[in-house]
Design an enzyme around this catalytic site. Structure first.
Site, PDB file in Angstrom:
ATOM      1  N   ASP A  56      -4.067   2.071 -13.138  1.00  0.00           N
ATOM      2  CA  ASP A  56      -5.276   2.164 -13.961  1.00  0.00           C
ATOM      3  C   ASP A  56      -5.097   3.242 -15.017  1.00  0.00           C
ATOM      4  O   ASP A  56      -4.250   4.130 -14.879  1.00  0.00           O
ATOM      5  CB  ASP A  56      -6.512   2.444 -13.105  1.00  0.00           C
ATOM      6  CG  ASP A  56      -6.451   3.792 -12.387  1.00  0.00           C
ATOM      7  OD1 ASP A  56      -5.405   4.094 -11.780  1.00  0.00           O
ATOM      8  OD2 ASP A  56      -7.452   4.546 -12.441  1.00  0.00           O
TER       9      ASP A  56
ATOM     10  N   GLU B  32      -7.133   5.734  -9.532  1.00  0.00           N
ATOM     11  CA  GLU B  32      -6.846   7.169  -9.496  1.00  0.00           C
ATOM     12  C   GLU B  32      -7.629   7.922 -10.552  1.00  0.00           C
ATOM     13  O   GLU B  32      -8.098   9.046 -10.306  1.00  0.00           O
ATOM     14  CB  GLU B  32      -5.338   7.394  -9.708  1.00  0.00           C
ATOM     15  CG  GLU B  32      -4.883   8.840  -9.499  1.00  0.00           C
ATOM     16  CD  GLU B  32      -5.083   9.743 -10.710  1.00  0.00           C
ATOM     17  OE1 GLU B  32      -5.114  10.979 -10.550  1.00  0.00           O
ATOM     18  OE2 GLU B  32      -5.207   9.199 -11.830  1.00  0.00           O
TER      19      GLU B  32
END
Length: 497
Positions: free
Chosen positions: A132, A199
């Site tokens: 991400d 994250e």
């Protein structure tokens, strides 16, 4: 008087002798594993630079912005990325067990790959990266040399959001596993590869699901390797070699409000001191009295590994900290990069007061973000604020807090394996333990692992660092090839100890 002068002279000569002797033994051969014997390799995977660059380029084109996961369009980007990953790395998806994880069952976007070892007595290890990304700063798209989601590849670099943070590591891990499978590698120790999807927003679903799985199955990892630092080029003054900072801890996180109260009313008749004045005075006191720190513990261990490669006069200072400690601390504290290693940092980030330009505020509020050094806690910072400000009109209100991580061992096999893989990949590199000043998935992984290491095996410069969460993020093609070699080396030496 003559005897006194002779005595002082003898003391000075002895002091100089001690300083010189300590400097002489404070040498690279005594402090660094740079010349350590490499473990012979049984496998020699080959990597195609243009293929790796093309795969990272394609990965960048998926706009996997985790802060926008509530939007259906973004969820589609995550699903398309995972479909592409499975199609691009079929050997990994067929030879390894693949689990789709997520605390939110409707968003199982994290992938956990299990490479089952032949010897269940060996404690497993996990490699991790996140795919991400953070969003592009609004209205800065025109400032990018190449569009942020095009994944442009030129003669030397791959450009785009995620190129460094952290799709590069995710792709390098897949490339390494693919080639090791092609070579016929089968580990004795079970290896896990986690590609997490959240994250950048703290890992509440994907990363948390990985930890939950291990807890439920009573899996205790020997160690994990995740992002954290890099092979740093040109970051340490006085050192002309690359420094691989293998981070063994990360700072904590504390956000709080300083709330100053005062009399309200109309701005045409202000009192001598308003709530804004009181708040400004409190902030000035904090600026004048920084949180205590210094070169000790992990910070000292890091510079003990680096300083032997400095010039003689700098080595002399670090070899004799008992004499020059104050001078060293002042010099390191004056540098933005090294200062963060020495103490908890203080960053006022938000201010708010009146609702209207002609209204005196009853409250003025400053939001301050602290990155907690492992020596500090939430309570020690609150105590520091109250003692430093020393004003009953100012109160401290904690908004969010996360303790610093524990410090992982530099003496265990995991750290030494990462060192060896680094030296096998990069020439003339210095390895040193370090401290991650931001947050990573490792803060969650420490619940299911003995040690947690934070390191990406790519060379970065000061210009590269500007791309992190910023503009013109990029990585060199050479870095991607070396990262794949690093991970394949570590998979072999860790999987077959």
């Amino acid at each position: 008087m003559k005897k006194l002068l002779m005595g002082l002279g003898a003391i000075l000569v002895a002091l100089v002798a001690i300083v010189l002797v300590r400097t002489a033994v404070y040498s690279p051969t005594a402090q660094s594993p740079a010349g350590a014997t490499q473990t012979p390799r049984s496998f020699d995977p080959q990597f195609d630079a243009q293929q790796i660059a093309g795969n990272l380029s394609r990965a960048i084109q998926f706009q996997t912005v985790s802060s926008e996961l509530q939007e259906a369009e973004t969820q589609a980007q995550f699903e398309q990325f995972l479909d592409w990953l499975a199609a691009t790395y079929p050997q990994v998806h067929s030879a390894l067990e693949v689990e789709q994880l997520g605390i939110q069952p409707e968003q199982p976007y994290t992938r956990l790959f299990t490479w089952t070892g032949s010897d269940p007595s060996l404690q497993p290890v996990m490699f991790s990266a996140h795919y991400d990304v953070v969003p592009v700063i609004p209205d800065t798209e025109d400032e990018w040399q190449h569009p942020p989601y095009n994944g442009t590849v030129d003669d030397t670099h791959i450009w785009g959001r995620g190129a460094l943070d952290d799709k590069s590591a995710a792709i390098a891990l897949m490339e390494a596993a693919t080639q090791m499978l092609a070579e016929g590698f089968q580990p004795r120790r079970t290896l896990y590869i986690a590609l997490t999807n959240d994250e950048e927003i703290g890992g509440p679903s994907g990363t948390a699901a990985v930890v939950k799985k291990f807890k439920n199955e009573n899996v205790q990892l020997a160690w994990t390797l995740d992002e954290g630092s890099f092979v740093l080029r040109g970051f340490v003054p006085g050192v002309d070699r690359d420094v691989a900072s293998i981070n063994v801890a990360e700072k904590g996180f504390l956000t709080l409000d300083l709330v100053a109260r005062g009399e309200g009313g109309h701005s045409s008749m202000p009192p001598r001191e308003t709530a804004v004045d009181t708040l400004a005075s409190a902030l000035m006191k904090l600026q004048a009295s920084p949180i205590a720190g210094g070169l000790e513990g992990l910070s000292a261990e890091m510079f003990d590994a680096i300083a032997p490669y400095m010039s003689f006069e700098k080595r002399m200072l670090f070899a004799n900290r008992w004499l020059f400690g104050g001078l060293i601390d002042r010099a390191l504290s004056a540098n933005q990069g090294t200062a963060a290693m020495l103490h908890t940092t203080v960053a006022p980030t938000m201010l708010r007061a009146s609702v209207k330009e002609n209204v005196l505020p009853i409250e003025a509020v400053a939001t301050i973000n602290f990155r907690l050094h492992p020596r500090d806690t939430e309570q020690t910072i609150v105590d520091y604020l109250n003692a430093t400000i020393d004003d009953p009109r100012v109160t401290v209100q904690v908004r969010d807090s996360r303790a610093p991580s524990r410090v992982s061992s530099t003496g265990h096999a995991g750290y030494h394996g990462i060192e060896e893989a680094t030296h096998s990949t990069h020439n003339h590199v210095i390895t040193a333990p370090g401290l991650t000043v931001a947050g990573t998935d490792s803060r969650r992984y420490q619940a299911v692992a003995d040690d947690n290491y934070r390191f990406n095996p790519m060379v970065v410069t000061r210009d590269d660092i500007k791309g992190f969460h910023g503009t013109n993020e990029r990585i060199t093609i050479d870095n991607m090839v070396k990262a794949a070699r690093f991970y394949s080396h570590l998979m072999e030496t860790t999987g077959n100890p």
